[in-house]
Design a protein around this motif. Sequence first.
Motif, PDB file in Angstrom:
ATOM      1  N   LEU A   1       0.834  -1.208   0.000  1.00 30.05           N
ATOM      2  CA  LEU A   1       0.000   0.000   0.000  1.00 30.05           C
ATOM      3  C   LEU A   1       0.868   1.257   0.000  1.00 30.05           C
ATOM      4  O   LEU A   1       0.546   2.244  -0.671  1.00 30.05           O
ATOM      5  CB  LEU A   1      -0.934  -0.008   1.204  1.00 30.05           C
ATOM      6  N   ARG A   2       1.970   1.222   0.748  1.00 28.97           N
ATOM      7  CA  ARG A   2       2.877   2.367   0.746  1.00 28.97           C
ATOM      8  C   ARG A   2       3.527   2.547  -0.618  1.00 28.97           C
ATOM      9  O   ARG A   2       3.741   3.681  -1.071  1.00 28.97           O
ATOM     10  CB  ARG A   2       3.929   2.204   1.848  1.00 28.97           C
ATOM     11  N   LEU A   3       3.855   1.447  -1.283  1.00 34.68           N
ATOM     12  CA  LEU A   3       4.445   1.528  -2.614  1.00 34.68           C
ATOM     13  C   LEU A   3       3.465   2.156  -3.598  1.00 34.68           C
ATOM     14  O   LEU A   3       3.836   3.006  -4.418  1.00 34.68           O
ATOM     15  CB  LEU A   3       4.853   0.130  -3.087  1.00 34.68           C
ATOM     16  N   LEU A   4       2.200   1.751  -3.524  1.00 33.16           N
ATOM     17  CA  LEU A   4       1.173   2.323  -4.403  1.00 33.16           C
ATOM     18  C   LEU A   4       0.967   3.802  -4.098  1.00 33.16           C
ATOM     19  O   LEU A   4       0.779   4.617  -5.010  1.00 33.16           O
ATOM     20  CB  LEU A   4      -0.142   1.558  -4.242  1.00 33.16           C
ATOM     21  N   LEU A   5       1.006   4.160  -2.812  1.00 32.66           N
ATOM     22  CA  LEU A   5       0.851   5.571  -2.444  1.00 32.66           C
ATOM     23  C   LEU A   5       2.013   6.391  -2.971  1.00 32.66           C
ATOM     24  O   LEU A   5       1.813   7.513  -3.475  1.00 32.66           O
ATOM     25  CB  LEU A   5       0.751   5.701  -0.921  1.00 32.66           C
ATOM     26  N   LEU A   6       3.232   5.851  -2.876  1.00 29.90           N
ATOM     27  CA  LEU A   6       4.401   6.567  -3.396  1.00 29.90           C
ATOM     28  C   LEU A   6       4.271   6.776  -4.902  1.00 29.90           C
ATOM     29  O   LEU A   6       4.544   7.873  -5.416  1.00 29.90           O
ATOM     30  CB  LEU A   6       5.673   5.776  -3.083  1.00 29.90           C
ATOM     31  N   ALA A   7       3.854   5.745  -5.619  1.00 31.16           N
ATOM     32  CA  ALA A   7       3.666   5.865  -7.069  1.00 31.16           C
ATOM     33  C   ALA A   7       2.580   6.890  -7.389  1.00 31.16           C
ATOM     34  O   ALA A   7       2.705   7.674  -8.336  1.00 31.16           O
ATOM     35  CB  ALA A   7       3.309   4.508  -7.669  1.00 31.16           C
ATOM     36  N   ALA A   8       1.506   6.889  -6.582  1.00 30.06           N
ATOM     37  CA  ALA A   8       0.425   7.853  -6.807  1.00 30.06           C
ATOM     38  C   ALA A   8       0.910   9.279  -6.580  1.00 30.06           C
ATOM     39  O   ALA A   8       0.537  10.200  -7.320  1.00 30.06           O
ATOM     40  CB  ALA A   8      -0.752   7.535  -5.883  1.00 30.06           C
ATOM     41  N   LEU A   9       1.749   9.472  -5.565  1.00 27.78           N
ATOM     42  CA  LEU A   9       2.274  10.819  -5.280  1.00 27.78           C
ATOM     43  C   LEU A   9       3.212  11.280  -6.375  1.00 27.78           C
ATOM     44  O   LEU A   9       3.097  12.414  -6.874  1.00 27.78           O
ATOM     45  CB  LEU A   9       2.996  10.817  -3.936  1.00 27.78           C
ATOM     46  N   TRP A  10       4.168  10.426  -6.763  1.00 25.78           N
ATOM     47  CA  TRP A  10       5.111  10.842  -7.798  1.00 25.78           C
ATOM     48  C   TRP A  10       4.434  10.955  -9.155  1.00 25.78           C
ATOM     49  O   TRP A  10       4.811  11.798  -9.963  1.00 25.78           O
ATOM     50  CB  TRP A  10       6.302   9.874  -7.828  1.00 25.78           C
ATOM     51  N   GLY A  11       3.427  10.130  -9.407  1.00 27.19           N
ATOM     52  CA  GLY A  11       2.642  10.321 -10.623  1.00 27.19           C
ATOM     53  C   GLY A  11       1.843  11.609 -10.570  1.00 27.19           C
ATOM     54  O   GLY A  11       1.672  12.300 -11.578  1.00 27.19           O
TER      55      GLY A  11
ATOM     56  N   CYS B   1       4.430  15.542  -2.787  1.00 26.99           N
ATOM     57  CA  CYS B   1       5.194  14.815  -3.813  1.00 26.99           C
ATOM     58  C   CYS B   1       6.702  14.876  -3.597  1.00 26.99           C
ATOM     59  O   CYS B   1       7.446  14.162  -4.277  1.00 26.99           O
ATOM     60  CB  CYS B   1       4.863  15.378  -5.194  1.00 26.99           C
ATOM     61  N   THR B   2       7.152  15.720  -2.691  1.00 26.51           N
ATOM     62  CA  THR B   2       8.586  15.804  -2.411  1.00 26.51           C
ATOM     63  C   THR B   2       8.877  15.376  -0.976  1.00 26.51           C
ATOM     64  O   THR B   2       9.462  14.319  -0.741  1.00 26.51           O
ATOM     65  CB  THR B   2       9.108  17.224  -2.684  1.00 26.51           C
ATOM     66  N   SER B   3       8.446  16.156   0.011  1.00 26.94           N
ATOM     67  CA  SER B   3       8.762  15.841   1.412  1.00 26.94           C
ATOM     68  C   SER B   3       8.183  14.485   1.833  1.00 26.94           C
ATOM     69  O   SER B   3       8.915  13.583   2.246  1.00 26.94           O
ATOM     70  CB  SER B   3       8.225  16.932   2.335  1.00 26.94           C
ATOM     71  N   PHE B   4       6.864  14.356   1.754  1.00 24.96           N
ATOM     72  CA  PHE B   4       6.225  13.128   2.216  1.00 24.96           C
ATOM     73  C   PHE B   4       6.627  11.938   1.353  1.00 24.96           C
ATOM     74  O   PHE B   4       6.775  10.809   1.853  1.00 24.96           O
ATOM     75  CB  PHE B   4       4.709  13.296   2.225  1.00 24.96           C
TER      76      PHE B   4
ATOM     77  N   ILE C   1       4.515   4.597 -11.647  1.00 22.39           N
ATOM     78  CA  ILE C   1       4.356   6.056 -11.769  1.00 22.39           C
ATOM     79  C   ILE C   1       3.629   6.462 -13.048  1.00 22.39           C
ATOM     80  O   ILE C   1       2.704   7.284 -13.001  1.00 22.39           O
ATOM     81  CB  ILE C   1       5.726   6.758 -11.664  1.00 22.39           C
ATOM     82  N   PRO C   2       4.006   5.922 -14.241  1.00 22.35           N
ATOM     83  CA  PRO C   2       3.285   6.340 -15.451  1.00 22.35           C
ATOM     84  C   PRO C   2       1.804   6.007 -15.408  1.00 22.35           C
ATOM     85  O   PRO C   2       0.977   6.756 -15.957  1.00 22.35           O
ATOM     86  CB  PRO C   2       3.994   5.551 -16.568  1.00 22.35           C
ATOM     87  N   LEU C   3       1.431   4.886 -14.779  1.00 20.40           N
ATOM     88  CA  LEU C   3       0.014   4.529 -14.696  1.00 20.40           C
ATOM     89  C   LEU C   3      -0.761   5.596 -13.937  1.00 20.40           C
ATOM     90  O   LEU C   3      -1.842   6.015 -14.364  1.00 20.40           O
ATOM     91  CB  LEU C   3      -0.139   3.172 -14.005  1.00 20.40           C
ATOM     92  N   PHE C   4      -0.206   6.058 -12.825  1.00 20.83           N
ATOM     93  CA  PHE C   4      -0.882   7.102 -12.059  1.00 20.83           C
ATOM     94  C   PHE C   4      -0.797   8.448 -12.770  1.00 20.83           C
ATOM     95  O   PHE C   4      -1.735   9.248 -12.694  1.00 20.83           O
ATOM     96  CB  PHE C   4      -0.271   7.191 -10.659  1.00 20.83           C
ATOM     97  N   GLY C   5       0.315   8.710 -13.460  1.00 22.60           N
ATOM     98  CA  GLY C   5       0.417   9.956 -14.211  1.00 22.60           C
ATOM     99  C   GLY C   5      -0.669  10.075 -15.265  1.00 22.60           C
ATOM    100  O   GLY C   5      -1.306  11.132 -15.424  1.00 22.60           O
ATOM    101  N   VAL C   6      -0.903   8.994 -15.990  1.00 21.18           N
ATOM    102  CA  VAL C   6      -1.968   8.975 -17.001  1.00 21.18           C
ATOM    103  C   VAL C   6      -3.333   9.075 -16.334  1.00 21.18           C
ATOM    104  O   VAL C   6      -4.221   9.814 -16.790  1.00 21.18           O
ATOM    105  CB  VAL C   6      -1.873   7.698 -17.858  1.00 21.18           C
ATOM    106  N   LEU C   7      -3.516   8.333 -15.231  1.00 21.84           N
ATOM    107  CA  LEU C   7      -4.812   8.317 -14.540  1.00 21.84           C
ATOM    108  C   LEU C   7      -5.181   9.699 -14.017  1.00 21.84           C
ATOM    109  O   LEU C   7      -6.303  10.182 -14.240  1.00 21.84           O
ATOM    110  CB  LEU C   7      -4.762   7.314 -13.384  1.00 21.84           C
ATOM    111  N   TRP C   8      -4.247  10.357 -13.320  1.00 20.19           N
ATOM    112  CA  TRP C   8      -4.564  11.676 -12.769  1.00 20.19           C
ATOM    113  C   TRP C   8      -4.826  12.696 -13.872  1.00 20.19           C
ATOM    114  O   TRP C   8      -5.707  13.546 -13.750  1.00 20.19           O
ATOM    115  CB  TRP C   8      -3.434  12.173 -11.869  1.00 20.19           C
TER     116      TRP C   8
END
Length: 305
Positions: A7-17, A228-231, A255-262
């Motif tokens: 879940l943390r990995l998915l959250l990190l990808a969502a933030l960076w995306g 997207c930076t500190s947290f 990251i690209p999956l979330f970038g496209v999604l957002w």
Amino acid sequence: MPLNSLLRLLLLAALWGGSFLFLRISAPVLGIVTTAFGRVMLGALGLLVWLAIMRVPLRFSGRFWVVAAIGTLTSGLPFLLYSAAAQVLPAAYSSILNAMTPLMGVLIGGTFFGEQVTPKKVLGVFMGLGGVVVLSETGPVALNATTALAVAACLMATVCYALSGFLTKRLISDHGTIDNRAVAFGSQVGGVIVLAPFMLWQSYAAPLAWSQVGAEVWVSMLGLGLLCTSFAYILFFRLISEIGALSTLTVTFLIPLFGVLWGWLLLHERLSLGYALGGGLIMLALLLVLPVFGRLGRSLAPRPD
């Protein structure tokens, strides 16, 4: 992988995306320099507060200026380049092109740092570059001189990220035991230092009408710097301690999956077959270059008693 770590990995990808979403909102209004400087400044302040709460000592073993200089490559220049690209390219484009970082690492490592370059890695690099060409040619944005420069800016940012990784290992990690969290803070400070003169000049030469900046831009900048930076750095180092650096690299694929999604959900960016074709080629290239899936597979495979 434990569920909490996943879940943390998915959250990190969502933030960076999501960083590419926030850049797409902020950069066209605030400009390239202001957006990049605001991100590193907020990122540094957020990390400073976190380090104080966690009581992490800011000890750099006499290498603070080395850390800050490398921060030019880890924060200052890439944030500037992505801010420039965000004025032209959709968020989805930049997030997909960001996945070229490990492929650039193969080129830089083999050329300048004596890293072993196998035929599989070479194939991965060419496949990734092919994905960039396909994305540029078939994506929803017409390819012209302006968009070509924006794509080049994204690729130069990935070069900065890749080069900074090698320099960090050679000049910092191999010369002492500086806490990685302190290195993260120092890199943001380095970004602030290198961008401050440009910010001062822009404030003098072309002052921004701050009263005309909308609330969505302020929210985007706070999200960009603090989330997207500190947290994101907090999550990143937490994952490294939990599942290791190699497994944490799987975030590159997400990251690209979330970038496209957002971009699609919040900016109403048009989906395109080019995303699937170009992004798919880059993801296949990453599978060839990054050993993470092969090693994870072996670690999860049934073992004889």
